[in-house]
Motif scaffolding. Structure first.
Motif: not given
Length: 197
Positions: A113, A126-127, A131, A135, A165, A169
């Protein structure tokens, strides 16, 4: 044919790769992201620094892949589907809360992060790699709940995931409260109040 086996470079390089990923994870957990260097990872893994730079462009990229490797064994992400969206979401959220509360797992996530904040390219990676697929799996489960009439047909599923979420988070990021199974259940209850038909 003689009994001497020729070294297998592919196997040796995979062994080096795994050693580097493990070293990166261990160091992040021990000293935090800021103090980890490519030199330290190389020394811990027993490889030369140039070996790391052959595969990764930066320390952040190595740490990202070391985190990705934690879930490499999964054959794609599939959420439980018992037909009961409340029970299934509670199962998933309890597992997520437990993961975020696990020191060995959360140290690399925190490191990742920190790096994502300052590195748009890594954020995109990362996406795309981590992620995004997770998702999509979550939305597939929510869609089947929509078809079963358990979630409003016009619910925005991206927003639904944020409802579930984002509070978790934020609590984790700011260390603002305990991450417990009860908290996971409360998030699901509240989100479903908003999402039911």
């Amino acid at each position: 044919m003689g009994g001497v086996k020729k070294p297998d470079p592919a196997r040796r390089s995979e062994r080096s790769r795994q050693a580097i990923l493990q070293a990166a994870r261990e160091l992040v957990s021990e000293v935090g992201y800021a103090k980890v260097s490519v030199e330290a990872i190389a020394a811990r893994a027993g490889v030369g620094k140039q070996t790391i730079y052959r595969w990764w462009r930066s320390k952040g990229a190595v740490i990202f892949d070391s985190f990705l490797a934690l879930s490499e064994g999964d054959q794609g992400v599939v959420l439980p589907d018992t037909g009961d969206i409340e029970a299934d979401l509670k199962t998933v959220m309890r597992a997520t809360v437990a993961e975020f509360a696990d020191p060995g797992f959360q140290a690399p996530i925190r490191a990742l992060n920190l790096e994502i904040v300052g590195d748009p390219e890594l954020a995109a990676q990362y996406r795309e790699k981590l992620a995004g697929p997770v998702d999509e799996a979550k939305k597939t489960r929510l869609r089947s709940a929509q078809q079963a009439g358990q979630i409003a047909a016009d619910a925005d599923l991206d927003l639904a995931l944020e409802l579930l979420y984002a509070p978790l988070y934020q609590r984790w990021l700011l260390r603002s409260g305990p991450l417990t199974p009860q908290y996971a259940d409360a998030l699901v209850d509240l989100a479903l109040k908003a999402l039911r038909p």
